[in-house]
Enzyme design. Sequence first.
Site, mmCIF file in Angstrom:
data_model
loop_
_atom_site.group_PDB
_atom_site.id
_atom_site.type_symbol
_atom_site.label_atom_id
_atom_site.label_comp_id
_atom_site.label_asym_id
_atom_site.label_seq_id
_atom_site.Cartn_x
_atom_site.Cartn_y
_atom_site.Cartn_z
ATOM 1 N N VAL A 1 0.826 -1.207 0.000
ATOM 2 C CA VAL A 1 0.000 0.000 0.000
ATOM 3 C C VAL A 1 0.865 1.263 0.000
ATOM 4 C CG1 VAL A 1 -1.941 1.163 1.059
ATOM 5 C CG2 VAL A 1 -1.642 -1.293 1.407
ATOM 6 N N SER A 2 0.669 2.080 -1.012
ATOM 7 C CA SER A 2 1.437 3.321 -1.145
ATOM 8 C C SER A 2 0.544 4.523 -0.861
ATOM 9 C CB SER A 2 1.980 3.434 -2.569
ATOM 10 O OG SER A 2 2.467 4.739 -2.793
ATOM 11 N N PRO A 3 1.092 5.547 -0.188
ATOM 12 C CA PRO A 3 0.320 6.772 0.041
ATOM 13 C C PRO A 3 0.397 7.703 -1.174
ATOM 14 C CG PRO A 3 2.476 7.035 1.009
ATOM 15 C CD PRO A 3 2.445 5.640 0.389
ATOM 16 N N ASP B 1 7.749 3.956 -4.625
ATOM 17 C CA ASP B 1 7.900 4.934 -3.544
ATOM 18 C C ASP B 1 9.362 5.313 -3.346
ATOM 19 O OD1 ASP B 1 5.184 4.903 -3.023
ATOM 20 O OD2 ASP B 1 5.342 3.347 -1.483
#
Length: 752
Positions: A324-326, A433
């Site tokens: 999960v990437s912001p 990321d």
Amino acid sequence: MVSRKANQNSHFLLLVLAFAILGVAHGEYLIGLGSYDMTGPAAQVNMMGYANMDQNSAGVHFRLRARTFIVADPSDQRSRFAFVNLDAGMASQLVTIKVLERLRSRYGTLYKEENLAISGIHTHAGPGGYLQYLLYHVTSLGFVQQSFDPLVNAIEQSIVQAHQNLKPGSIFINSGDVENAGINRSPSAYLFNPAEERARYPANVDKEMTLLKFVDGASVKSIGAFSWYATHGTSMSRDNKLISGDNKGAAARFFEDWFTSSESNSSSSVPTRSSIGKLIKKAISIKATGGKPCDNSTSRSFKVRKSDGSQFVGAFCQSNVGDVSPNVLGAFCTDSGKPCDFNHSSCHGDVTLCIGRGPGYPDEILSTKIIGERQSNKAVDLFMSATKELTGKIDYRHMYLNFSGLVVEINGGSKVRTCPAAVGPGFAAGTTDGPGMFGFQQGDTEINELWKRVRDLLKEPSQYQADCQKPKAVLLSSGEMFEPYAWAPAILPIQILRLGKLIILSVPGEFTTMAGRRLREAVKETLISNGGGEFDAETHIVIAGLTNTYSQYIATFEEYEQQRYEAASTLYGPHTLLAYIQQFNHLALAMAKGWGVLQPISWSPPDLSSKVLRLLADPFRDSLPKGKKFGDINQDVRKPEGGSFKTGDRPSAVFWSANPRNDLLTEGTFAVVEMLRGQQWIPVYDDDDFSLYFKWKLDNSSSYTSLATVEWEVPKEASSGVYRLRHFGSSKKEQDAPIEYFTGTSSAFTVS
Ligand SMILES: *[C@@H]1O[C@H](CO)[C@@H](O)[C@H](O)[C@H]1NC(C)=O
Ligand SMILES: *[C@@H]1O[C@H](CO)[C@@H](O)[C@H](O)[C@H]1NC(C)=O
Ligand SMILES: *[C@@H]1O[C@H](CO)[C@@H](O)[C@H](O)[C@H]1NC(C)=O
Ligand SMILES: *[C@@H]1O[C@H](CO)[C@@H](O)[C@H](O)[C@H]1NC(C)=O
Ligand SMILES: *[C@@H]1O[C@H](CO)[C@@H](O)[C@H](O)[C@H]1NC(C)=O
């Protein structure tokens, strides 16, 4: 028998009477919260997360904290656990070992590995070198005592506060979806999971945030909240050099400030009536003070938020964050602006060109703020609407496992094994990321001849290992590397904490979205089918990621086939997840049945503190140009046209300074914004604030002369008035000379 029962009843009546007469609070549990500064060295120490040799700390955006809650059963106080949330990249085995030693000397066996959870938020903007296995401190030049000590200390102090605060109270649980704060950064790997399994979920990430609200029984006031939600701490990039809690640290700062401002909504004695002309005249007359000596605790007295153990504590904990990437706008090629290759996250074969974009792109601070606010705002909603009270037993189970060779039973009773730790080429490729180096791509299952030779110089993987890890190509057989000490963990802890209908699964790594779902569902089923009614559909399960120690990633068997970053970093081979599920099921069964856990003695993790390499030099000494004092102004605030700063402007001042590693100013501050109220300067922002930056660098004239910049982005809630900037620091004349403390201020300026 009868008389004893009658006796008990009368005791009970007396107790009820006592509560009624004295108005003594009661609640289902004893609850205590605590919070303590854990900010490590703000200079020259490599940051943990991106493994970027050039990313060394050079200032503070906002401070890092350890936040703790303890819950205990009032009728059986040994029935308790402590949960610590760290503004750190991850938990560390050695940190856990040292904290346990300290707790043992304070409290005997009250807190032990079984009922203590230490969880990292996964910021990639904190000083590194606090993990003991070699692979995790290569870029920090080995173990860094100065990163390690404040962590251990802050965990201990936050637990001491929470322990001393234990009082009757109630706990409420709530959950809901956080929108647009995380996307799947390996969607092609997620697609390898079976279609019918994927069809059961609305998205390729978990959006749910679970929140606990703690309420004091006597005052009926809220004393804190802890929440769990999965998104990476990678809003700040691999080029950032300022210490930061990233989006979760920011969420905690915003949430705690929201609560505090809503509590005490009174004190804003703003000099609104003075005309701005008069203020400007006054400001012009107030000059920089020049450097002045002060003592070791002066900066503490300038803190804006009091941290005396009675503060409201808001913590944002990590969950199954693996994929999960912001950076929710997606990943794009920096050259063409087009989306990257779907399967490899590269741009014509080059991963360094494929970068994820946060919602504030290209401003990573803004991205951090937005992703922080999305979590904080959701937490406020859940906090305000939490009505479901937790009741029931406090319980815990814990065990260590040797992941180098766990036997796992798969369907039909056939047996497979986990493997000694290893990473594949996708690990070196990094992610969108923070891409890696050396030309590797995510999804690679081949290694070229040159890299094979380089690898074999370190350690040629055994044939057993090479076969066991397939389809991963072994780039680094870290689990077979023991020189000069272990490169990767083999012994890992797993833990289940129970607080009534809430079950927390402490996992020592980063589960991907689907891996986390499988684990939660398996445990829930085991609990329900063996718990004799204790557990049901209402039982709520959260995964606490990066807890107690660190062992990188856990992808599903199917995701492992594609060997993207998360799979290439799944250390113990294709059956790693199955091994977790099997062993967590053992713990869940034991908990459901009220059984103990049998633990082979040999399976306890090593303490490598006497073996670790320590190659980072300590700060040597500080010097100054002729005629200057520490804290003197190098570059004063430059007043804008019109004389006054507005919202969004960035007044800043540069001071002659010294190495911030001389003293970390724990629970103090390197930077302050002061506001003039009457004749008095009042601190209104410090280095815990999102709007205030402390930046440090060596002056180019000598390697011992340094400059500190205090920079303030005037926030919209700042009132009109006269302000100045202040800096605190500490210096050493010689390597072994005593540390001397100093402060200095800029000249005054106005904000209107
Ligand atoms: C506190 O004051 C601010 C500014 O006056 C206001 O916007 C906010 O709604 C208040 N909060 C509460 C909870 O009263
Ligand atoms: C400051 O120095 C005094 C005397 O050396 C010491 O007792 C105290 O613990 C120090 N305080 C801090 C905050 O470092
Ligand atoms: C990605 O890989 C899968 C198989 O591994 C393949 O079916 C698909 O076409 C690839 N997608 C792209 C966009 O290259
Ligand atoms: C863990 O398992 C591996 C492989 O089965 C074994 O070589 C190693 O000695 C074990 N470690 C411990 C501490 O038991
Ligand atoms: C140091 O940097 C300043 C500003 O960038 C520059 O003017 C000066 O010439 C530099 N001095 C040295 C010794 O390189």
